[in-house]
Design an enzyme around this catalytic site. Structure first.
Site, PDB file in Angstrom:
ATOM      1  N   CYS A 161       0.701  -1.152   0.145  1.00 12.66           N
ATOM      2  CA  CYS A 161       0.012   0.097  -0.044  1.00 12.66           C
ATOM      3  C   CYS A 161       0.781   1.273   0.063  1.00 12.66           C
ATOM      4  CB  CYS A 161      -0.895  -0.026   1.299  1.00 12.66           C
ATOM      5  SG  CYS A 161      -2.126  -1.381   1.218  1.00 12.66           S
ATOM      6  N   HIS A 219      -0.783   6.685   3.108  1.00  4.80           N
ATOM      7  CA  HIS A 219      -0.568   5.596   4.212  1.00  4.80           C
ATOM      8  C   HIS A 219      -1.398   5.522   5.170  1.00  4.80           C
ATOM      9  CE1 HIS A 219       0.359   1.569   5.526  1.00  4.80           C
ATOM     10  NE2 HIS A 219       0.824   2.273   6.655  1.00  4.80           N
TER      11      HIS A 219
END
Length: 505
Positions: free
Chosen positions: A86, A145
């Site tokens: 991610c 994030h």
């Protein structure tokens, strides 16, 4: 009198000849003004979304809203992320850069680029560059994030530094009854989370709740409110909305589970470890097995049963349909507020996800299913968009593309190239089809026919070659049988080798 009448007739005829030409010129001028007006941007980030969508050819999954967006835009069939995790993937998107150090492969990658330093001449992200060029920027949910836009995993936001301090005019997140970003990210419908329950939870949930019974419904509601406000603003806007699902846990309201007959959901065509591949190229599902009440704990040696695999794939599909419904709300709001004709819409998946493919349940590999993700771009000013784009493109290409579409200069060099020509269907130059991926001590390059991967490790073999014309599921590594092809592709791979594994074997 007759002369006057004849003169009037001649003038009338002349007017009828000139008028259509004049109207055409006015229309063309108006269109040019519209073409050159700074467009708004709605950028939809979706976590762990693979190309299991109707517009990508999946006839089982229910994604009507994404498919509707695709019908009016360009669908990139071969879009690849640079890192199958991610934070690092989003870093490549936001900066337009490929990884240069191993730090850039982590979820902390964006901090390694900007390091919390004072504002520099070079923008920290493409959002920062838009903001400098007159855009009002708003973020909601998971964009980089961290969930609430603040650096760190702390439950309380007091004193936390902003993750992207120069990119946002406004950053919002409604954690609801979960109270903080990370509990919301791993939310269950009763207000608990994987964190609060110390992993004593299943990797899925089917709760009879409305859309707002999970955090993505709250994010969609926030986004609708922001669109109401932004529609009244004088500046062009950039609105980023980051949806969690289908990231684990695969939790969604019951009505989205009810869309499917589980028996109709197909299982993977690659239910085994590929031939001639070391297990080091894969993993034993540590993220998936972190949910301790899961009925099974699949590994490479002990795969999930067919029954459990169907259940988990059903859960994944339900979460995708849930997110699709939230996206539909945003698209509907654009239409109702009269924003549709001047708003670029981008839908991007931060990486793929292996649903039992090669016995992996997760991302974090250099295989096709983990690196290939959806990319859809709708540009209203381009009336004849190319509907399906089969050229190989990369996440790093999005930054320069948006700058070109928004008529913003790009004085800063990135690793990507503008795809605007591909969208217009008028790209006259030769588009170099090679996309690079980095992870797990390896580098991979995807070219039209092959995927070639090279690892910097002790475990053999360290090279893998898959022929996508014959083996689209990447079930057979043929590197040892084709040294000439490997030699050729090795030269292409080296062009993307930034030396991040320089100190490894």
């Amino acid at each position: 009198m007759n002369c006057k009448n004849n003169d009037m007739v001649r003038r009338g005829r002349l007017i009828w000849i000139i008028l259509p030409v004049f109207l055409i010129c006015v229309k063309a001028f108006a269109f040019q003004l519209k073409e050159n007006k700074s467009p708004n941007i709605l950028f939809i980030f979706v976590d762990d979304l693979r190309t299991d969508l109707g517009c990508y050819g999946n006839e089982v999954i229910k994604t009507p809203n994404i498919d509707r967006l695709a019908a009016g835009g360009s669908v990139f069939k071969k879009h690849y992320v640079q890192v199958p995790t991610c934070g690092a993937s989003r870093c490549s998107l936001l900066t337009g850069m490929i990884p240069k150090t191993e730090d850039h492969l982590s979820n902390e990658a964006i901090r390694k680029y900007i390091s919390g330093e004072p504002e520099k001449e070079e923008p920290e992200t493409f959002i920062h560059h838009l903001r400098r060029n007159g855009y009002f920027t708003v973020g909601i949910g998971k964009i980089s994030h961290y969930i609430d836009g603040l650096y760190g995993y702390a439950e309380k936001p007091e004193g936390a530094a902003p993750e992207l301090p120069y990119s946002w005019d406004r950053f919002l997140f409604n954690a609801g009854e979960w109270k903080d970003g990370w509990d919301a990210f791993f939310a269950y419908a009763d207000g608990t989370s994987r964190i609060t329950e110390q992993r004593q939870v299943r990797p899925y949930e089917m709760a009879d709740v409305p859309d707002e019974g999970y955090p993505d419904g709250l994010s969609a509601k926030l986004a609708l409110e922001q669109l109401d406000s932004l529609a009244e603003g004088e500046k062009p806007f950039f609105l980023a909305v980051g949806f969690f699902k289908p990231h684990l846990p695969f939790n969604a309201p019951k009505k989205y589970w009810d869309m499917y007959d589980r028996d109709e959901i197909p299982l993977t065509l690659s239910p085994f470890v590929p031939e001639n591949v070391n297990p080091a190229s894969l993993h034993n599902n540590p993220e998936f097995n972190r949910y301790l009440l899961g009925e099974e704990k699949p590994t490479l040696e002990k795969p999930a049963s067919e029954e459990y695999a169907k259940k988990i794939k059903h859960a994944y599909y339900a979460t995708v349909s849930y997110t699709d419904a939230q996206i539909g709300k945003l698209l509907g709001k654009l239409e109702s507020k009269g924003l549709e004709e001047n708003t670029i819409v981008v839908l991007w998946g931060d990486h793929g996800w292996q649903l039992g493919d090669h016995r992996v349940w997760g991302k974090h590999t250099l295989f096709e299913k983990a690196l290939n993700s959806p990319l859809i771009i709708k540009v209203p000013a381009i009336k004849k968009q190319k509907k399906e784009i089969g050229k190989i493109v990369s996440t790093i290409d999005i930054y320069p593309t948006l700058m070109e579409l928004c008529y913003i200069e790009m004085p800063y060099k990135t690793s990507g190239r503008s795809m605007a020509g591909l969208i217009r269907g008028k790209h006259t130059g030769k588009w170099q089809e090679a996309s690079y991926g980095y992870f797990n001590s390896g580098i991979t390059v995807r070219v039209p026919r092959y995927r070639y991967t090279k690892y910097y490790r002790d475990e053999q073999p360290v090279t893998e070659l898959y022929d996508h014309w014959k083996d689209s599921e990447e079930n057979l590594n043929i590197a040892s049988d084709h040294p000439n092809i490997v030699k050729k592709l090795d030269k292409i791979l080296e062009k993307g080798n930034t030396g991040l594994y320089l100190n490894q074997k």
